[in-house]
Write a protein that holds these residues in place. Structure first.
Motif, PDB file in Angstrom:
ATOM      1  N   UNK A  82      -5.705  14.697   2.265  1.00  0.00           N
ATOM      2  CA  UNK A  82      -5.569  13.546   3.211  1.00  0.00           C
ATOM      3  C   UNK A  82      -5.045  12.212   2.902  1.00  0.00           C
ATOM      4  N   UNK A  83      -4.931  12.489   1.566  1.00  0.00           N
ATOM      5  CA  UNK A  83      -4.360  10.953   0.722  1.00  0.00           C
ATOM      6  C   UNK A  83      -3.294  11.372  -0.503  1.00  0.00           C
ATOM      7  N   UNK A  84      -2.812  10.385  -0.814  1.00  0.00           N
ATOM      8  CA  UNK A  84      -1.682  10.546  -1.908  1.00  0.00           C
ATOM      9  C   UNK A  84      -2.022   9.421  -2.721  1.00  0.00           C
ATOM     10  N   UNK A  94      12.248   4.846  -5.511  1.00  0.00           N
ATOM     11  CA  UNK A  94      11.082   5.401  -5.283  1.00  0.00           C
ATOM     12  C   UNK A  94       9.966   4.382  -4.552  1.00  0.00           C
ATOM     13  N   UNK A  95      10.306   2.932  -4.753  1.00  0.00           N
ATOM     14  CA  UNK A  95       9.402   2.363  -3.823  1.00  0.00           C
ATOM     15  C   UNK A  95       9.516   2.465  -2.285  1.00  0.00           C
ATOM     16  N   UNK A  96      10.849   2.826  -1.734  1.00  0.00           N
ATOM     17  CA  UNK A  96      11.355   3.236  -0.462  1.00  0.00           C
ATOM     18  C   UNK A  96      10.594   4.344  -0.257  1.00  0.00           C
ATOM     19  N   UNK A 101       6.330   7.201   2.603  1.00  0.00           N
ATOM     20  CA  UNK A 101       4.928   8.215   2.994  1.00  0.00           C
ATOM     21  C   UNK A 101       4.018   7.217   3.403  1.00  0.00           C
ATOM     22  N   UNK A 102       3.787   5.863   3.016  1.00  0.00           N
ATOM     23  CA  UNK A 102       2.667   5.228   3.550  1.00  0.00           C
ATOM     24  C   UNK A 102       2.606   5.086   5.122  1.00  0.00           C
ATOM     25  N   UNK A 108      -2.157   5.673  -1.614  1.00  0.00           N
ATOM     26  CA  UNK A 108      -2.943   4.503  -2.931  1.00  0.00           C
ATOM     27  C   UNK A 108      -1.649   4.238  -3.806  1.00  0.00           C
ATOM     28  N   UNK A 109      -1.266   3.030  -3.970  1.00  0.00           N
ATOM     29  CA  UNK A 109      -0.410   2.687  -5.015  1.00  0.00           C
ATOM     30  C   UNK A 109      -1.171   2.151  -6.199  1.00  0.00           C
TER      31      UNK A 109
END
Lengths: 146, 284
Positions: A82-84, A94-96, A101-102, A108-109
């Motif tokens: 349920x989470x990455x 990669x930030x994009x 994804x968010x 969680x970053x």
């Protein structure tokens, strides 16, 4: 973090000691060999082999090819995650992917382990200006940085 | 390719999906990736000797000698760490390398040179985070060479990456870069200065060439280092002369170079600067 976390290890964080692996050592992890990233970063075969060897050494790995966001979501779906969790990077591409994804799954970053925790405001105009601000802490081991 | 990998590859969706997570050996992995990413293989189909992964990184880290590094790092055969590909891809962190270096010395100052170089990499990352992808491909400042940005060619002359300039040093570095995915930092500076200042080619062309081959290549440290050499992210252009190269290579290139004694790198720094930058104002 709970037990249903998937670690997305992008190619700026291909080590098993990165923060998400320490936080959830049993979590599955996915590495995506994304043709868009390979093209943008001008990877040739020797770089691609090196990167993939780093990936193959990660624990609980699912290796995928394809568009990053779609592949991470597909693996999360397959495994019921349920989470990455991932690590932030200065790379805009990669930030994009993280931003995309968010919007689709809990993300969680985590910050990478810092080299220095500066005690003064940094000046990035020239390296020596930066160095003068961090020299005192650069020689401290990690456990004395904070 | 072993049958197991061939089966797995044949079953995988060419547009995307699961890939095998085990390969019989490095050659099988390379074959598989060349097939799955033909564009990458077309850009560069060679393999490097440096192995990826945490175990290889730890072996490399275990061999680090901070004091020898400090004494010899500028020499092309010096005790450099070869950790950069692992740091680049987050297999090792800068902090981890620093902590290891500190553990190996009696006083932190004995690891000064190594920690100083680690700080450069941290600095480049911070600048990259601030200026972004477009920023690292754009001149940060004007050239301080007396030449305008438009005076620099946009394309890299083919004989440079092909190792066919006739200059033994430059050709050897180009071959080493392509074969190994690595160049000593001093060699990178020699090559970058040659491309930008002797051939008057825009640093971007050289930076892209390096990124294609370097296992540690990233837009932050690679491009910004090229800009430092070019003087678009520094106060003056970096140049070198034959005497410097001979000192740090024990003369191994010059001894067999047909241009010895009359190569483009002959002369004092002042004479070379006057020749390369004739329109630059007097040195401050």
């Amino acid at each position: 973090m709970s037990g249903n976390t998937l670690i997305w290890a992008h190619d700026d964080m291909l080590g098993p000691h990165q923060p998400p692996f320490r936080a959830t050592p049993e979590a599955p992890c996915v590495v995506v060999l994304d043709p868009a990233v390979v093209a943008a970063r001008l990877y040739g075969l020797k770089r691609l082999v090196f990167v993939t060897e780093c990936a193959l050494a990660l624990p609980n790995l699912r290796l995928r090819k394809g568009e990053t966001v779609a592949q991470v979501l597909a693996v999360a779906d397959e495994l019921g995650c349920a989470r990455v969790a991932t690590v932030t990077t200065p790379c805009p591409q990669l930030s994009g992917f993280m931003d995309a994804l968010a919007g689709r799954i809990e993300l969680e970053r985590m910050a990478p382990d810092p080299f220095v925790i500066p005690r003064r405001k940094l000046d990035l105009k020239r390296f020596m200006r930066f160095w003068k601000k961090v020299e005192d802490v650069a020689f401290l081991p990690t456990h004395r940085q904070g | 390719m072993a049958d197991g990998q061939r089966d797995a590859a044949d079953k995988s969706d060419p547009a995307g999906g699961p890939l095998p997570a085990r390969f019989a050996d490095r050659a099988a992995l390379a074959d598989f990736l060349a097939e799955a990413f033909p564009e990458a293989a077309a850009r560069d189909g060679r393999l490097a000797g440096t192995e990826g992964g945490r175990a290889a990184a730890e072996a490399c880290l275990a061999a680090v000698d901070p004091m020898a590094y400090g004494r010899t790092r500028n020499h092309l055969d010096g005790a450099v760490t070869r950790l950069s590909p692992y740091i680049r891809h987050g297999v090792l962190s800068l902090a981890e390398v620093r902590d290891r270096a500190l553990a190996l010395v009696d006083k932190p100052g004995e690891a000064r040179k190594l920690i100083f170089e680690l700080a450069w990499r941290d600095y480049w990352r911070r600048v990259y985070a601030e200026i972004g992808e477009a920023g690292v491909w754009t001149d940060r400042e004007p050239y301080k060479t007396g030449w305008a940005a438009t005076d620099y060619a946009r394309e890299l002359p083919a004989e440079i990456p092909a190792g066919e300039t006739g200059l033994v040093c430059i050709d050897s570095f180009a071959e080493e870069l392509a074969e190994t995915g690595y160049l000593h930092n001093h060699a990178r500076m020699y090559v970058a200065a040659y491309v930008v200042h002797w051939r008057r080619v825009a640093w971007q062309a050289g930076a892209a060439w390096f990124l294609l081959h370097l296992l540690d290549g990233d837009p932050a440290s690679n491009n910004l280092s090229w800009q430092w050499v070019a003087s678009t992210f520094g106060s003056k252009p970096y140049i070198w002369n034959r005497e410097n190269l001979e000192k740090y290579s024990d003369g191994r290139f010059c001894r067999v170079c047909p241009h010895y004694g009359r190569c483009p790198f002959e002369g004092s720094y002042a004479a070379l600067a006057a020749h390369l930058f004739p329109y630059r104002g007097a040195e401050a």
